[in-house]
Design a protein around this motif. Structure first.
Motif, mmCIF file in Angstrom:
data_model
loop_
_atom_site.group_PDB
_atom_site.id
_atom_site.type_symbol
_atom_site.label_atom_id
_atom_site.label_comp_id
_atom_site.label_asym_id
_atom_site.label_seq_id
_atom_site.Cartn_x
_atom_site.Cartn_y
_atom_site.Cartn_z
ATOM 1 N N TYR A 37 2.799 -64.202 79.301
ATOM 2 C CA TYR A 37 1.902 -63.072 79.584
ATOM 3 C C TYR A 37 2.650 -61.989 80.368
ATOM 4 O O TYR A 37 2.325 -60.803 80.267
ATOM 5 N N ALA A 38 3.669 -62.383 81.165
ATOM 6 C CA ALA A 38 4.372 -61.416 82.025
ATOM 7 C C ALA A 38 5.523 -60.721 81.317
ATOM 8 O O ALA A 38 6.109 -59.780 81.855
ATOM 9 N N GLY A 39 5.856 -61.174 80.122
ATOM 10 C CA GLY A 39 6.992 -60.604 79.408
ATOM 11 C C GLY A 39 6.522 -59.539 78.435
ATOM 12 O O GLY A 39 5.707 -59.798 77.570
ATOM 13 N N ASN A 40 7.071 -58.350 78.582
ATOM 14 C CA ASN A 40 6.621 -57.226 77.774
ATOM 15 C C ASN A 40 7.849 -56.477 77.244
ATOM 16 O O ASN A 40 8.470 -55.703 77.979
ATOM 17 N N TRP A 315 0.526 -47.541 79.748
ATOM 18 C CA TRP A 315 1.232 -48.824 79.880
ATOM 19 C C TRP A 315 0.298 -49.832 80.562
ATOM 20 O O TRP A 315 0.154 -50.973 80.109
ATOM 21 N N VAL A 316 -0.350 -49.397 81.647
ATOM 22 C CA VAL A 316 -1.253 -50.290 82.386
ATOM 23 C C VAL A 316 -2.419 -50.715 81.491
ATOM 24 O O VAL A 316 -2.747 -51.907 81.403
ATOM 25 N N SER A 317 -3.020 -49.756 80.778
ATOM 26 C CA SER A 317 -4.203 -50.127 79.988
ATOM 27 C C SER A 317 -3.812 -51.020 78.808
ATOM 28 O O SER A 317 -4.562 -51.924 78.436
ATOM 29 N N ARG A 318 -2.620 -50.821 78.241
ATOM 30 C CA ARG A 318 -2.166 -51.716 77.157
ATOM 31 C C ARG A 318 -1.944 -53.145 77.682
ATOM 32 O O ARG A 318 -2.221 -54.114 76.987
ATOM 33 N N VAL A 319 -1.444 -53.239 78.915
ATOM 34 C CA VAL A 319 -1.255 -54.576 79.512
ATOM 35 C C VAL A 319 -2.616 -55.205 79.794
ATOM 36 O O VAL A 319 -2.880 -56.352 79.443
ATOM 37 N N SER A 321 -5.531 -54.625 78.504
ATOM 38 C CA SER A 321 -6.360 -54.945 77.327
ATOM 39 C C SER A 321 -5.734 -56.053 76.474
ATOM 40 O O SER A 321 -6.376 -56.611 75.600
ATOM 41 N N GLY A 322 -4.449 -56.333 76.707
ATOM 42 C CA GLY A 322 -3.746 -57.323 75.890
ATOM 43 C C GLY A 322 -3.061 -56.686 74.683
ATOM 44 O O GLY A 322 -2.335 -57.347 73.938
ATOM 45 N N GLU A 323 -3.244 -55.381 74.516
ATOM 46 C CA GLU A 323 -2.669 -54.639 73.398
ATOM 47 C C GLU A 323 -1.127 -54.760 73.366
ATOM 48 O O GLU A 323 -0.508 -54.769 72.310
ATOM 49 N N GLY A 335 6.231 -61.950 63.085
ATOM 50 C CA GLY A 335 4.870 -62.424 62.893
ATOM 51 C C GLY A 335 4.368 -63.354 63.985
ATOM 52 O O GLY A 335 3.303 -63.940 63.862
ATOM 53 N N LEU A 336 5.146 -63.476 65.079
ATOM 54 C CA LEU A 336 4.746 -64.421 66.121
ATOM 55 C C LEU A 336 3.875 -63.802 67.211
ATOM 56 O O LEU A 336 3.240 -64.507 67.967
ATOM 57 N N ALA A 337 3.884 -62.466 67.304
ATOM 58 C CA ALA A 337 3.189 -61.845 68.428
ATOM 59 C C ALA A 337 1.720 -62.228 68.416
ATOM 60 O O ALA A 337 1.080 -62.251 67.376
ATOM 61 N N GLY A 338 1.228 -62.543 69.595
ATOM 62 C CA GLY A 338 -0.183 -62.897 69.705
ATOM 63 C C GLY A 338 -0.456 -64.318 69.231
ATOM 64 O O GLY A 338 -1.587 -64.774 69.255
ATOM 65 N N ALA A 339 0.589 -65.029 68.837
ATOM 66 C CA ALA A 339 0.380 -66.392 68.345
ATOM 67 C C ALA A 339 -0.013 -67.316 69.491
ATOM 68 O O ALA A 339 0.130 -66.980 70.660
ATOM 69 N N ALA A 340 -0.496 -68.485 69.120
ATOM 70 C CA ALA A 340 -1.073 -69.389 70.118
ATOM 71 C C ALA A 340 -0.050 -69.870 71.136
ATOM 72 O O ALA A 340 -0.420 -70.351 72.200
ATOM 73 N N ASP A 341 1.256 -69.732 70.826
ATOM 74 C CA ASP A 341 2.246 -70.217 71.791
ATOM 75 C C ASP A 341 2.374 -69.291 72.999
ATOM 76 O O ASP A 341 3.023 -69.633 73.967
#
Ligand code: NAD
Ligand code: TYD
Length: 352
Positions: A37-40, A315-319, A321-323, A335-341
């Motif tokens: 979650y902290a890696g962007n 940047w803050v709102s994208r973080v 909201s999860g965007e 294709g891995l972004a947002g995946a369950a891992d």
């Protein structure tokens, strides 16, 4: 010079990658980050086309992956990757043990096996525990971590020292005080208060607000890390502090004042369990041996940071909201972004 940076998509790591690319024109960087979650990766959008920068998604907890990557040949490893938020460690310490301790051991083992010439562990002043109103942490202060986060960082430091002592691995450690600056995930004190205040939301101050932290601008920390990497002695620890001790309530009021929000936004909330009262760093050794000294005065650095959060509201709102989780898929496209891992919530859900 080819260096492996881990956790380069986080707050300090991304500032470090940018600083190295700007100031060390012959260095190549590989950034290994699992994108918790902290890696962007958006934090490094401006350098992702730089031919001296390569991003590799993967976890330091995966010993085989780490070994295969390190086998490709690195002069140095700088290990920023960590679970870094104390509050999260109170509710779920397991990931802290896996990444902060096991992940570090995987890197040490690979460094030893493949003859890496420099291993720099990024640690924290929190390993020393809490200070009374007087005194400072020096490198000789005994380790006395008080929470699961700092305990896993202390354990990792001990493994780094064990590899240096037992196997002659050329490893060393920096321990910095609290960092602030651009790209810090808005669950930590300064970016949380800044982004809430900018939106007119309450800011939750723990306990009596008189806990003291020694604030260090992230660019000063990165310069210290670089100095340790280039000039530090094997087996040594270097404390990096800002010399800016402030009670939290003073920082909170300064943030509100600068963004033009009322003091009434401060909400005193239940204290964090086991909350360390005071951190303060003696960094004479880094000054003497590395020629390092922090340059950015806190009031100036804080204003610049608050201006950054104001200018980067997207940047803050994208973080929040999860965007931001879609960025990897769009730009690196596996294709891995947002995946369950990926690890759960983008912003910590506080226990009531
Ligand atoms: P951060 O939480 O912003 O970033 C951590 C990064 O590590 C993220 O990009 C995350 O995706 C990555 N990561 C987490 N687990 C991983 C894994 N298993 N494999 C690969 N990558 C993984 O943290 P930060 O504030 O930038 O802190 C960086 C380092 O500095 C940490 O080691 C922390 O303990 C230390 N430190 C931080 C501070 C501070 O004030 N932020 C102060 C002193 C020391
Ligand atoms: P934090 O940014 O979590 O760093 P650390 O705990 O690693 O020092 O917190 C900095 C200080 O701010 C710490 O004393 C706890 C306090 N704090 C609050 O009062 N409210 C908050 O919402 C947060 C996140 C922190």
């Amino acid at each position: 010079m080819r260096i492996l940076v881990t956790g380069g998509c986080g707050f300090i790591g991304s500032n470090f990658v940018r600083q190295v690319l700007e100031t060390r024109k012959t260095w190549d960087i590989v950034n290994l980050d699992s994108l918790t979650y902290a890696g962007n990766p958006e934090n490094l959008a401006d350098v992702e086309k730089n031919p001296r920068y390569t991003f590799k998604r993967g976890s330091i907890t995966d010993g085989t992956l780490v070994d295969e990557l390190v086998k490709t040949g690195f002069d140095s490893i700088v290990n920023f990757a960590a679970e870094s938020h104390v509050d999260r460690s109170l509710y779920g310490p397991t990931e802290f043990v896996q990444t902060n301790l096991q992940g570090t051991v995987n890197l040490l083992e690979a460094a030893k096996r493949h003859g890496v010439q420099r291993f720099l562990q990024i640690s924290t002043d929190e390993v020393y525990g809490s200070l009374p109103p007087e005194g400072f942490f020096s490198e000789k202060t005994p380790l006395h971590p008080n929470n699961p986060y700092s305990s896993t960082k202390a354990a990792a430091d001990m493994m780094v020292q064990a590899y240096s002592h037992t196997f002659n691995l050329p490893a060393l450690i920096t321990r910095s005080s609290n960092n602030y600056g651009p790209y810090q995930y808005p669950e930590k004190f300064i970016p949380l208060f800044a982004s809430n205040a900018l939106e007119g939301k309450k800011v939750p101050l723990y306990g009596d607000g008189m806990h003291i932290r020694d604030w260090l601008h992230v660019e000063d920390n990165c310069r210290g890390v670089l100095a340790a990497l280039e000039k530090g002695k094997t087996g040594q620890v270097y404390n990096l502090g800002g010399g800016n001790e402030r009670p939290n309530v003073v920082v909170a009021k300064a943030i509100l004042k600068h963004v033009g929000a009322p003091v009434s936004l401060i909400e005193f909330v239940k204290d964090r369990p086991g909350h360390d009262r005071r951190y303060a760093i003696d960094c004479k050794k880094a000054k003497k041996e590395l020629g390092w000294t922090p340059k950015i005065k806190f009031e100036k650095g804080l204003k610049a940071t608050l201006d950054w959060y104001k200018a980067n509201a997207t940047w803050v709102s994208r973080v929040r909201s999860g965007e931001y989780r879609t960025y990897y898929e769009k730009h690196y496209g596996d294709g891995l972004a947002g995946a369950a891992d990926r690890q759960s919530t983008p912003v910590l859900r506080r226990k009531p």
